[in-house]
Structures are given as C-alpha cells and as structure tokens.
Design a protein around this motif. Structure first.
Motif, short mmCIF file in Angstrom:
data_model
loop_
_atom_site.label_atom_id
_atom_site.label_comp_id
_atom_site.label_asym_id
_atom_site.label_seq_id
_atom_site.Cartn_x
_atom_site.Cartn_y
_atom_site.Cartn_z
N VAL A 260 6.27 -1.04 -10.93
CA VAL A 260 6.19 0.23 -10.19
C VAL A 260 4.80 0.84 -10.33
O VAL A 260 4.21 1.32 -9.35
N CYS A 261 4.26 0.80 -11.54
CA CYS A 261 2.91 1.34 -11.76
C CYS A 261 1.87 0.57 -10.96
O CYS A 261 0.95 1.16 -10.38
N LEU A 262 2.03 -0.75 -10.93
CA LEU A 262 1.07 -1.58 -10.20
C LEU A 262 1.15 -1.32 -8.70
O LEU A 262 0.12 -1.25 -8.01
N VAL A 263 2.35 -1.14 -8.17
CA VAL A 263 2.52 -0.85 -6.74
C VAL A 263 1.92 0.51 -6.41
O VAL A 263 1.23 0.68 -5.39
N ILE A 264 2.17 1.51 -7.26
CA ILE A 264 1.59 2.84 -7.04
C ILE A 264 0.07 2.78 -7.09
O ILE A 264 -0.64 3.39 -6.27
N PHE A 265 -0.44 2.04 -8.06
CA PHE A 265 -1.89 1.88 -8.21
C PHE A 265 -2.50 1.24 -6.96
O PHE A 265 -3.50 1.72 -6.42
N ALA A 266 -1.87 0.15 -6.47
CA ALA A 266 -2.39 -0.51 -5.26
C ALA A 266 -2.27 0.39 -4.04
O ALA A 266 -3.17 0.43 -3.19
N GLY A 267 -1.16 1.15 -3.94
CA GLY A 267 -0.99 2.06 -2.81
C GLY A 267 -2.03 3.17 -2.81
O GLY A 267 -2.57 3.53 -1.75
N CYS A 268 -2.33 3.71 -3.98
CA CYS A 268 -3.35 4.76 -4.07
C CYS A 268 -4.72 4.22 -3.70
O CYS A 268 -5.51 4.89 -3.02
N TRP A 269 -5.02 3.00 -4.15
CA TRP A 269 -6.30 2.37 -3.82
C TRP A 269 -6.43 2.20 -2.31
O TRP A 269 -7.47 2.50 -1.72
N TRP A 270 -5.37 1.71 -1.66
CA TRP A 270 -5.40 1.51 -0.21
C TRP A 270 -5.52 2.84 0.53
O TRP A 270 -6.30 2.98 1.47
#
Length: 263
Positions: free
Chosen positions: A243-253
């Motif tokens: 979940v943290c990794l998905v949130i991190f990638a979403g914020c980056w995008w």
C-alpha cells in the motif's frame, strides 16, 4: 554577436523529413535505461519487501524507463524547435521587410540564422533549407510549410501555417502578418518561460520529496533493523508495504502531471 550553443542532431531523419513527434532510442540508450531502471526497481523492491522474488518483480520497472526517456527527448526536442522557430520568424520578417519575396526570404533567413546557430544540423536550419529546396523544385510555400508543421507537432507552427496560407490567398500584407504572428508567439513563449521559472523550484522540491520516503525507510532499516523487522517476512507487513509503495508511486505520478503546465 552571441552564438548559441550547438543543439543535438535529430534522432530520426528520413527522406520524408525529421519526425519531431517521434524519437527512436539507440541500442545503448535503451540498454542504459533498462539497466538503471531495473537496478532502481530492484533496490526499492528489496528495501520494501526484503524478499528477492518481490525485488525481482519490482525490477520490471526498468521496462517503463525507455518509454519515459523517449517522451522526455521528444518534449525537449520540440521545445528547442519552438525556440528556434521564433528566431526563424524574426529572420523571415526582416527579409520580407527588406523587400524580398517570400521565396527568397527563406534563403536569406538561413544566412541570417547561421550567425546564431553554428551547428549546420540545427533543426531550424535544416528545415528552412528543406523549404528552400522544395520551393526551388516548384512546390508552393504553403505546401512546404504545411509539411513542416505536420512533422513538428507544434501548435504555434500549425497556426502560423494557416495564417500564412490565408494571407497568401487573400493577398494581405504578409510582412505585417508575420511580424504580428512572431510577436504573439514570442509573448506566449515568454509567459511559458516565466511559468517555467516559477515551477523550477517546485519541481526540485517534488523530486526531493519523492526520494525522501525511500531514504527514510532505508535509514530506519540500516539504523534500527529491529524497528522495521515486523514489516518483513509476514503477509500483514507485505500488504502494508505494498500500500505504501502504491501511494508513493501514485504521488510521484501525480506530482509529475501537476508540474506539466501548458498554455
């Protein structure tokens, strides 16, 4: 007179002319993108999951990097072409104001632009020479400009081509129309540059903030491994890290999209 730096050569040039909306990575560029992207994905995957299979899966991120690199190169090349086109318009206006015909104005503009761009492979020099050759071979100026506009993918160039063709058909004051068009394009580019300056700091901050979560996790792992141990080796920890990794990638995008402002 100040000479501008040399620009990169077009990456894809055929008998049909350079396609500025396309870019083909070389074998070396593709390999470097795959290696760097895969290494970054592998490191982040291992840091988040502490599992080699999960890290190997995250290394597939490298497959996305060549596409990102290609889009970045296309965007940069079109920005260079837009700036050079602005200078080319000024050279054309000067030639038309001096009383030259439209056909001769392009040839004269090439001579003027060579004082600004020392690299003979500069985009605008190559294109203006191409237009001059087409005119010499009997093609209309509108047709040569239209071909340039289609390949460039620039809205400004397309609009200029339409205005030029309309002015030629109606017999308007071509020099004045081109002068006003060059002025409008210049003003638009100045606004874009001002916005770019304002966003430059924000882009830098977004990159720092994008790397910060990974850096914090790495620091905690190396400085306090017992603190991070509950997140590794169990299903609950894997779900939390995913979940943290998905949130991190979403914020980056999302940050990257917000930084792309068009006028």
């Amino acid at each position: 007179m100040i000479r501008l730096k040399k620009t990169a050569q077009p990456s894809r040039s055929t008998g049909e002319g350079t396609q500025y909306r396309e870019y083909t990575l070389t074998t070396v560029e593709t390999a470097v993108c795959l290696l760097l992207g895969g290494a970054c994905g592998l490191a982040v995957g291992y840091l988040f999951y502490h599992h080699y299979a999960a890290a190997a899966l995250c290394s597939l991120f490298g497959l996305w990097v060549p596409g990102w690199r290609r889009r970045s190169r296309i965007r940069k090349r079109k920005e260079e072409l837009k700036l050079q086109f602005k200078q080319g318009l000024h050279a054309l206006v000067s030639s038309l104001t001096a009383g030259r015909s439209v056909e001769n104005a392009f040839a004269a503009a090439v001579d003027d632009l060579q004082f600004l761009y020392t690299n003979p492979d500069t985009f605008i020099l190559v294109e203006f020479r191409r237009i001059t050759r087409k005119i010499a071979n009997g093609e209309t100026v509108e047709g040569a400009l239209g071909d340039f506009g289609r390949r460039s993918g620039l809205e400004e160039l397309r609009q200029f081509t339409e205005v030029f063709a309309t002015c030629k058909r109606t017999g308007g004051n071509l020099a004045e129309v081109m002068r006003r068009t060059a002025q409008m394009i210049g003003e638009k580019m100045e606004v874009e540059q001002e916005i770019g300056v304002l966003l430059a700091q924000k882009r830098f901050e977004s990159k720092i903030l994008g790397v910060a979560p990974v850096a914090v996790i790495g620091m905690l792992y190396w400085s306090s491994p017992d603190y991070m141990e509950p997140l590794y080796g169990n299903a609950a920890g894997a779900v939390i890290m995913t979940v943290c990794l998905v949130i991190f990638a979403g914020c980056w995008w999302l940050t990257g999209r917000l930084m792309e402002m068009k006028i």
